[in-house]
Design an enzyme around this catalytic site. Structure first.
Site, short mmCIF file in Angstrom:
data_model
loop_
_atom_site.label_atom_id
_atom_site.label_comp_id
_atom_site.label_asym_id
_atom_site.label_seq_id
_atom_site.Cartn_x
_atom_site.Cartn_y
_atom_site.Cartn_z
N LYS A 40 12.19 3.79 10.60
CA LYS A 40 11.97 2.55 9.84
C LYS A 40 13.21 2.22 9.00
O LYS A 40 13.67 1.08 8.96
CB LYS A 40 10.73 2.67 8.93
CG LYS A 40 10.48 1.38 8.15
CD LYS A 40 9.36 1.42 7.15
CE LYS A 40 9.35 0.14 6.32
NZ LYS A 40 8.53 0.19 5.12
N PHE A 56 4.27 1.69 3.46
CA PHE A 56 3.44 1.18 2.36
C PHE A 56 3.16 -0.31 2.63
O PHE A 56 3.54 -0.85 3.67
CB PHE A 56 4.16 1.37 1.01
CG PHE A 56 5.45 0.60 0.89
CD1 PHE A 56 6.62 1.07 1.46
CD2 PHE A 56 5.50 -0.61 0.21
CE1 PHE A 56 7.81 0.35 1.36
CE2 PHE A 56 6.67 -1.34 0.10
CZ PHE A 56 7.84 -0.85 0.68
N GLY A 57 2.50 -0.95 1.67
CA GLY A 57 2.29 -2.39 1.74
C GLY A 57 1.65 -2.85 3.04
O GLY A 57 0.60 -2.36 3.45
N ASP A 66 14.01 -7.15 -3.94
CA ASP A 66 12.83 -7.99 -3.95
C ASP A 66 12.51 -8.33 -2.51
O ASP A 66 13.39 -8.77 -1.76
CB ASP A 66 13.02 -9.26 -4.78
CG ASP A 66 11.66 -9.84 -5.17
OD1 ASP A 66 10.93 -9.18 -5.93
OD2 ASP A 66 11.30 -10.92 -4.67
N ASP A 80 2.82 -2.52 6.06
CA ASP A 80 3.27 -1.79 7.25
C ASP A 80 2.16 -1.57 8.30
O ASP A 80 2.42 -1.72 9.49
CB ASP A 80 3.88 -0.43 6.87
CG ASP A 80 5.33 -0.57 6.40
OD1 ASP A 80 6.04 -1.45 6.91
OD2 ASP A 80 5.76 0.22 5.53
N GLY A 111 9.60 -0.37 -9.52
CA GLY A 111 8.49 0.49 -9.91
C GLY A 111 7.62 0.82 -8.71
O GLY A 111 6.58 1.45 -8.85
N ASN A 112 8.04 0.40 -7.53
CA ASN A 112 7.24 0.61 -6.31
C ASN A 112 7.62 1.95 -5.66
O ASN A 112 8.74 2.12 -5.19
CB ASN A 112 7.51 -0.57 -5.35
CG ASN A 112 6.74 -0.46 -4.07
OD1 ASN A 112 6.60 0.62 -3.50
ND2 ASN A 112 6.23 -1.58 -3.60
#
Ligand code: ITT
Length: 195
Positions: free
Chosen positions: A174, A151-152, A68, A154, A9-10
């Protein structure tokens, strides 16, 4: 082209996986098929990836690919690890997670960290031979965020070889060198060899 469901869902992962799978598979995202998410109750990246892949495949009857992943920080004994997405609490934003990590790292000079990605492919929910791969990507934690790609975590993940954060890399760069890019490359190699 074979159809697979992305069991995530990300939106950041969906973007990267879509770009990397182009030309190999016809990809559907689990959000588009209203897949209900399951709690990630595993104690490792691999267990959680298996749980997500099986859940998406069970609900859609499609082969599924799950990722994950997370950030392991040496000075914090591997934290936030499998809790990376919810480091600052359930439903935390990327910015809140990054802020918490920077605070916890304030007094640490050892900034070494690894992004880890476990990727799992199942043909169906009962698949007894799932394809499982795991890859890591080494970097160092910055003291403040820089860059707007990715995202996250980074914006605080610094790469010696490129002299920039992973949020300053072009997406195609990336995807070639990241934990996710390397894992998907391995997984596709296995998958294409048995098809
Ligand atoms: P799904 O479970 O639906 O796939 P999620 O975001 O909850 O989405 P994870 O449990 O695997 O996924 O948590 C991964 C977290 O690790 C993610 O939210 C980021 O904070 C971080 N992460 C993983 N890969 C990353 C990357 O390439 N760049 C930056 N941060 C990353």
């Amino acid at each position: 082209m074979k159809k697979i469901i992305l069991a995530t869902g990300n939106p950041g992962k969906v973007r990267e996986l879509n770009a990397m799978l182009k030309g190999h598979y016809s990809v559907v995202s689990q959000k588009d098929l209203q897949v209900r998410e399951v709690p990630e109750t595993g104690s490792s990246f691999i267990e959680n990836a298996l749980i997500k892949a099986r859940n998406a495949s069970l609900q859609t009857k499609l082969p599924a690919l799950a990722d994950d992943s997370g950030l392991e920080v040496d000075a914090l004994n591997g934290e936030p690890g499998i809790y990376s997405a919810r480091y600052a609490g359930e439903g935390a934003t990327d910015e809140e997670n990054v802020a918490k990590l920077l605070l916890n790292m304030e007094h640490h000079n050892n900034r070494q960290a690894y992004f880890c990605c476990a990727m799992v492919f199942v043909n169906d929910a009962e698949d007894l031979n799932p394809i499982i791969v795991e890859r890591r990507w080494k970097g160092e934690l910055l003291r403040e965020p820089i860059g707007t790609n990715g995202f996250g975590y980074d914006p605080i993940f610094y790469l010696q070889d490129f002299s920039c954060s992973s949020a300053q890399l072009k997406p195609e760069v990336k995807n070639k060198i990241s934990h996710r890019g390397l894992a998907l490359n391995d997984l596709l190699g296995e998958l294409l060899s048995i098809e």
